[in-house]
Design a protein around this motif. Sequence first.
Motif, PDB file in Angstrom:
ATOM      1  N   THR A   1      15.419   1.186  -3.419  1.00  0.00           N
ATOM      2  CA  THR A   1      14.090   1.703  -3.101  1.00  0.00           C
ATOM      3  C   THR A   1      12.972   0.795  -3.586  1.00  0.00           C
ATOM      4  N   ASN A   2      13.120   0.190  -4.756  1.00  0.00           N
ATOM      5  CA  ASN A   2      12.066  -0.694  -5.255  1.00  0.00           C
ATOM      6  C   ASN A   2      11.860  -1.898  -4.346  1.00  0.00           C
ATOM      7  N   ILE A   3      12.922  -2.411  -3.793  1.00  0.00           N
ATOM      8  CA  ILE A   3      12.812  -3.534  -2.859  1.00  0.00           C
ATOM      9  C   ILE A   3      12.127  -3.071  -1.574  1.00  0.00           C
ATOM     10  N   LEU A   4      12.481  -1.888  -1.098  1.00  0.00           N
ATOM     11  CA  LEU A   4      11.831  -1.354   0.105  1.00  0.00           C
ATOM     12  C   LEU A   4      10.337  -1.149  -0.122  1.00  0.00           C
ATOM     13  N   LEU A   5       9.972  -0.708  -1.313  1.00  0.00           N
ATOM     14  CA  LEU A   5       8.546  -0.566  -1.634  1.00  0.00           C
ATOM     15  C   LEU A   5       7.852  -1.920  -1.590  1.00  0.00           C
ATOM     16  N   ASP A   6       8.489  -2.934  -2.155  1.00  0.00           N
ATOM     17  CA  ASP A   6       7.903  -4.278  -2.125  1.00  0.00           C
ATOM     18  C   ASP A   6       7.696  -4.759  -0.690  1.00  0.00           C
ATOM     19  N   ILE A   7       8.628  -4.424   0.176  1.00  0.00           N
ATOM     20  CA  ILE A   7       8.560  -4.869   1.570  1.00  0.00           C
ATOM     21  C   ILE A   7       7.530  -4.075   2.370  1.00  0.00           C
ATOM     22  N   PHE A   8       7.627  -2.747   2.322  1.00  0.00           N
ATOM     23  CA  PHE A   8       6.861  -1.908   3.231  1.00  0.00           C
ATOM     24  C   PHE A   8       5.560  -1.333   2.665  1.00  0.00           C
ATOM     25  N   VAL A   9       5.424  -1.281   1.346  1.00  0.00           N
ATOM     26  CA  VAL A   9       4.222  -0.697   0.753  1.00  0.00           C
ATOM     27  C   VAL A   9       3.338  -1.779   0.124  1.00  0.00           C
ATOM     28  N   PHE A  10       3.944  -2.615  -0.720  1.00  0.00           N
ATOM     29  CA  PHE A  10       3.156  -3.595  -1.470  1.00  0.00           C
ATOM     30  C   PHE A  10       3.000  -4.928  -0.757  1.00  0.00           C
ATOM     31  N   ASN A  11       3.787  -5.167   0.281  1.00  0.00           N
ATOM     32  CA  ASN A  11       3.769  -6.463   0.968  1.00  0.00           C
ATOM     33  C   ASN A  11       3.857  -7.616  -0.024  1.00  0.00           C
TER      34      ASN A  11
ATOM     35  N   ALA B   1      12.276   8.435   1.041  1.00  0.00           N
ATOM     36  CA  ALA B   1      11.256   9.400   1.467  1.00  0.00           C
ATOM     37  C   ALA B   1      10.630  10.092   0.261  1.00  0.00           C
ATOM     38  N   ASP B   2      11.469  10.453  -0.714  1.00  0.00           N
ATOM     39  CA  ASP B   2      10.965  11.110  -1.919  1.00  0.00           C
ATOM     40  C   ASP B   2      10.010  10.194  -2.679  1.00  0.00           C
ATOM     41  N   VAL B   3      10.391   8.959  -2.845  1.00  0.00           N
ATOM     42  CA  VAL B   3       9.552   8.019  -3.600  1.00  0.00           C
ATOM     43  C   VAL B   3       8.245   7.748  -2.852  1.00  0.00           C
ATOM     44  N   LEU B   4       8.318   7.589  -1.534  1.00  0.00           N
ATOM     45  CA  LEU B   4       7.096   7.357  -0.753  1.00  0.00           C
ATOM     46  C   LEU B   4       6.090   8.495  -0.915  1.00  0.00           C
ATOM     47  N   SER B   5       6.587   9.705  -1.118  1.00  0.00           N
ATOM     48  CA  SER B   5       5.702  10.872  -1.199  1.00  0.00           C
ATOM     49  C   SER B   5       5.049  11.045  -2.579  1.00  0.00           C
ATOM     50  N   ARG B   6       5.438  10.252  -3.533  1.00  0.00           N
ATOM     51  CA  ARG B   6       4.893  10.406  -4.885  1.00  0.00           C
ATOM     52  C   ARG B   6       3.416  10.017  -4.924  1.00  0.00           C
ATOM     53  N   PRO B   7       2.609  10.808  -5.633  1.00  0.00           N
ATOM     54  CA  PRO B   7       1.159  10.554  -5.710  1.00  0.00           C
ATOM     55  C   PRO B   7       0.807   9.156  -6.245  1.00  0.00           C
ATOM     56  N   LEU B   8       1.662   8.587  -7.038  1.00  0.00           N
ATOM     57  CA  LEU B   8       1.438   7.263  -7.604  1.00  0.00           C
ATOM     58  C   LEU B   8       1.083   6.230  -6.525  1.00  0.00           C
ATOM     59  N   PHE B   9       1.694   6.353  -5.342  1.00  0.00           N
ATOM     60  CA  PHE B   9       1.501   5.356  -4.296  1.00  0.00           C
ATOM     61  C   PHE B   9       0.301   5.640  -3.395  1.00  0.00           C
ATOM     62  N   LYS B  10      -0.255   6.839  -3.497  1.00  0.00           N
ATOM     63  CA  LYS B  10      -1.470   7.202  -2.763  1.00  0.00           C
ATOM     64  C   LYS B  10      -1.351   6.931  -1.265  1.00  0.00           C
ATOM     65  N   LEU B  11      -0.201   7.275  -0.709  1.00  0.00           N
ATOM     66  CA  LEU B  11       0.017   7.104   0.724  1.00  0.00           C
ATOM     67  C   LEU B  11      -0.195   8.439   1.417  1.00  0.00           C
ATOM     68  N   ASP B  12      -1.028   8.456   2.440  1.00  0.00           N
ATOM     69  CA  ASP B  12      -1.200   9.712   3.168  1.00  0.00           C
ATOM     70  C   ASP B  12       0.083   9.998   3.963  1.00  0.00           C
ATOM     71  N   GLU B  13       0.181  11.217   4.424  1.00  0.00           N
ATOM     72  CA  GLU B  13       1.420  11.647   5.080  1.00  0.00           C
ATOM     73  C   GLU B  13       1.748  10.807   6.307  1.00  0.00           C
ATOM     74  N   ALA B  14       0.738  10.446   7.089  1.00  0.00           N
ATOM     75  CA  ALA B  14       0.974   9.647   8.296  1.00  0.00           C
ATOM     76  C   ALA B  14       1.543   8.270   7.929  1.00  0.00           C
ATOM     77  N   THR B  15       1.019   7.680   6.878  1.00  0.00           N
ATOM     78  CA  THR B  15       1.510   6.372   6.438  1.00  0.00           C
ATOM     79  C   THR B  15       2.939   6.483   5.930  1.00  0.00           C
TER      80      THR B  15
END
Length: 138
Positions: free
Chosen positions: A8-18, A47-61
């Motif tokens: 999941t951390n690698i996926l975050l680097d790819i899709f969230v943090f670029n 999906a669970d990690v993406l929904s965490r408030p820490l990342f401040k991603l709206d539901e559509a994102t």
Amino acid sequence: MKLVVLDTNILLDIFVFNDERAIDLKQAILEQSIRVVASQKTLEEFADVLSRPLFKLDEATQLAIFAQWKSIAQQEDDSDLAPAPWKCQDEDDQIFLDLAYQLRPAILISKDNALLQIAGRAAPENILITSDYKAFKL
């Protein structure tokens, strides 16, 4: 071609943090020049990690990122996944280890120390556990 499992951390680097360290990996994934694999449990974890408030991603994102990953990753059934012979200290990461074990030969790219500590024991089973974003080129 070895199958690639991404935690999941690698996926975050790819899709969230670029993260620029992951640019080549992201390009290979989007071009489908490597075979990346996910399972229901790894998808649920993401999906669970993406929904965490820490990342401040709206539901559509969140939904867009999740749908993109799900559409790219080869789906592996984990309902009867054989457990790896090693236990990860972090129970949430065990599924990535079990998935790589099932798919071997495989590459598991992770930044998680609990998974990286198992690398030496996994290598004889033809599983490369690494934090190297370019390991897919091996």
